[in-house]
Design a protein around this motif. Structure first.
Motif, PDB file in Angstrom:
ATOM      1  N   ASP A  19       0.896  -1.275  -0.014  1.00 20.94           N
ATOM      2  CA  ASP A  19       0.086  -0.124   0.020  1.00 20.94           C
ATOM      3  C   ASP A  19       0.793   1.348   0.028  1.00 20.94           C
ATOM      4  O   ASP A  19       0.437   2.355  -0.802  1.00 20.94           O
ATOM      5  CB  ASP A  19      -0.890   0.024   1.324  1.00 20.94           C
ATOM      6  N   ILE A  22       2.181   1.819  -3.573  1.00 19.08           N
ATOM      7  CA  ILE A  22       1.126   2.432  -4.445  1.00 19.08           C
ATOM      8  C   ILE A  22       0.860   3.868  -4.254  1.00 19.08           C
ATOM      9  O   ILE A  22       0.716   4.560  -4.958  1.00 19.08           O
ATOM     10  CB  ILE A  22      -0.130   1.458  -4.063  1.00 19.08           C
ATOM     11  N   SER A  23       1.017   4.040  -2.939  1.00 22.91           N
ATOM     12  CA  SER A  23       0.609   5.479  -2.553  1.00 22.91           C
ATOM     13  C   SER A  23       1.846   6.336  -3.104  1.00 22.91           C
ATOM     14  O   SER A  23       1.490   7.361  -3.643  1.00 22.91           O
ATOM     15  CB  SER A  23       0.461   5.740  -1.264  1.00 22.91           C
ATOM     16  N   ARG A  26       1.723   6.705  -7.085  1.00 19.36           N
ATOM     17  CA  ARG A  26       0.574   7.460  -7.461  1.00 19.36           C
ATOM     18  C   ARG A  26       0.826   8.852  -7.172  1.00 19.36           C
ATOM     19  O   ARG A  26       0.474   9.822  -7.897  1.00 19.36           O
ATOM     20  CB  ARG A  26      -0.539   6.929  -6.796  1.00 19.36           C
ATOM     21  N   THR A  27       1.341   9.080  -6.003  1.00 17.61           N
ATOM     22  CA  THR A  27       1.394  10.566  -5.533  1.00 17.61           C
ATOM     23  C   THR A  27       2.388  11.403  -6.470  1.00 17.61           C
ATOM     24  O   THR A  27       2.271  12.456  -6.928  1.00 17.61           O
ATOM     25  CB  THR A  27       1.887  10.806  -4.151  1.00 17.61           C
ATOM     26  N   VAL A  30       0.801  12.018  -9.966  1.00 20.93           N
ATOM     27  CA  VAL A  30       0.079  13.117  -9.842  1.00 20.93           C
ATOM     28  C   VAL A  30       1.157  14.490  -9.692  1.00 20.93           C
ATOM     29  O   VAL A  30       0.508  15.363 -10.582  1.00 20.93           O
ATOM     30  CB  VAL A  30      -0.967  13.030  -8.475  1.00 20.93           C
ATOM     31  N   ILE A 117      -1.710   6.061 -13.168  1.00 19.83           N
ATOM     32  CA  ILE A 117      -2.673   6.488 -12.144  1.00 19.83           C
ATOM     33  C   ILE A 117      -3.789   5.636 -12.375  1.00 19.83           C
ATOM     34  O   ILE A 117      -4.304   4.983 -11.423  1.00 19.83           O
ATOM     35  CB  ILE A 117      -3.090   7.952 -12.157  1.00 19.83           C
ATOM     36  N   ARG A 118      -4.232   5.627 -13.590  1.00 22.60           N
ATOM     37  CA  ARG A 118      -5.500   4.573 -13.767  1.00 22.60           C
ATOM     38  C   ARG A 118      -5.151   3.042 -13.575  1.00 22.60           C
ATOM     39  O   ARG A 118      -5.933   2.449 -12.950  1.00 22.60           O
ATOM     40  CB  ARG A 118      -5.741   4.675 -15.470  1.00 22.60           C
ATOM     41  N   SER A 119      -4.034   2.607 -13.832  1.00 14.43           N
ATOM     42  CA  SER A 119      -3.509   1.142 -13.530  1.00 14.43           C
ATOM     43  C   SER A 119      -3.703   0.912 -11.981  1.00 14.43           C
ATOM     44  O   SER A 119      -4.079  -0.043 -11.486  1.00 14.43           O
ATOM     45  CB  SER A 119      -2.317   0.715 -14.153  1.00 14.43           C
ATOM     46  N   LEU A 120      -3.058   1.842 -11.286  1.00 18.92           N
ATOM     47  CA  LEU A 120      -2.881   1.822  -9.884  1.00 18.92           C
ATOM     48  C   LEU A 120      -4.290   1.826  -9.096  1.00 18.92           C
ATOM     49  O   LEU A 120      -4.802   1.105  -8.227  1.00 18.92           O
ATOM     50  CB  LEU A 120      -2.229   3.069  -9.160  1.00 18.92           C
ATOM     51  N   ASP A 121      -5.228   2.916  -9.912  1.00 25.20           N
ATOM     52  CA  ASP A 121      -6.602   3.202  -9.114  1.00 25.20           C
ATOM     53  C   ASP A 121      -7.452   1.817  -9.267  1.00 25.20           C
ATOM     54  O   ASP A 121      -8.236   1.540  -8.662  1.00 25.20           O
ATOM     55  CB  ASP A 121      -7.111   4.328  -9.953  1.00 25.20           C
ATOM     56  N   ALA A 122      -7.034   1.128 -10.761  1.00 25.67           N
ATOM     57  CA  ALA A 122      -7.945  -0.258 -10.789  1.00 25.67           C
ATOM     58  C   ALA A 122      -7.745  -1.353 -10.125  1.00 25.67           C
ATOM     59  O   ALA A 122      -8.112  -2.636 -10.415  1.00 25.67           O
ATOM     60  CB  ALA A 122      -7.806  -0.422 -12.268  1.00 25.67           C
TER      61      ALA A 122
END
Length: 201
Positions: A19, A22-23, A26-27, A30, A117-122
């Motif tokens: 986790d 991933i964070s 992603r951060t 962004v 971002i999309r792949s991590l959100d999915a």
């Protein structure tokens, strides 16, 4: 598979991420999107083709990270020729090249960051913390581009210009305020290296 990309049968790559990892990714993605900025605004006439022919900037960005992501094509401002005329020609060629390519370069980097971002959100979480990220070959290429951009951005903030600088990073004391950024830079480098290996024939 934890911490490294491994090839998937039939193409693509997979990596186990917790986790926190991933964070972090992603951060950073962004933040990269925010730095690159939005795409050019649609022409006031509503012409959908207007964006295709929109000219980009002719001047290099002032932000050092953006200068690293979008360098001058024909000259290094710190290594211009001695002749003023030759230096002016190099600057003109770089400005012309930038005008017609930077918008597309920004769009490509923006799309790669969005793909991350999309792949991590999915991702679907597994029983323990984290998940296994599985990428197609095309997604792997987008991730590779985004990881490279993230490392360039962090490297610019850390003033890394060559491999000798990287060697010094390993010897930073834990109390150095740059240490978290250094750890992210080195970790992303490992991810990038193993992802490249999965794309090799």
């Amino acid at each position: 598979m934890p911490g490294i990309f491994e090839p998937l049968p039939g193409g693509g790559a997979a990596v186990a991420l917790d986790d926190v990892e991933i964070s972090i990714i992603r951060t950073l993605a962004v933040q990269l999107l925010e730095l690159i900025g939005p795409g050019p605004a649609e022409d006031a006439s509503g012409d959908p083709l207007a964006e295709l022919f929109a000219e980009g900037p002719s001047e290099a960005p002032t932000d050092p990270v953006l200068r690293r992501l979008f360098p001058d094509a024909y000259c290094d401002p710190e290594k211009l020729p001695d002749s003023e005329q030759a230096a002016a020609e190099q600057r003109d060629h770089s400005a012309e090249f930038r005008r017609y390519t930077e918008n597309d370069l920004r769009a490509g980097k923006r799309e790669s960051a969005l793909a991350v971002i999309r792949s991590l959100d999915a991702l679907a979480p597994v029983e323990k913390s984290g998940a296994v990220l599985k990428l197609s070959q095309e997604e792997s290429r987008q991730w590779l581009g985004a990881l490279n951009d993230l490392r360039l951005a962090i490297g610019s903030r850390l003033d890394i210009t060559d491999e000798d600088d990287t060697d010094l990073l390993y010897r930073l004391p834990d109390e150095d305020s740059r240490k978290p950024m250094v750890m992210a830079y080195l970790w992303l480098g490992g991810l990038q290296e193993t992802l490249v290996a999965t794309l090799m024939p």
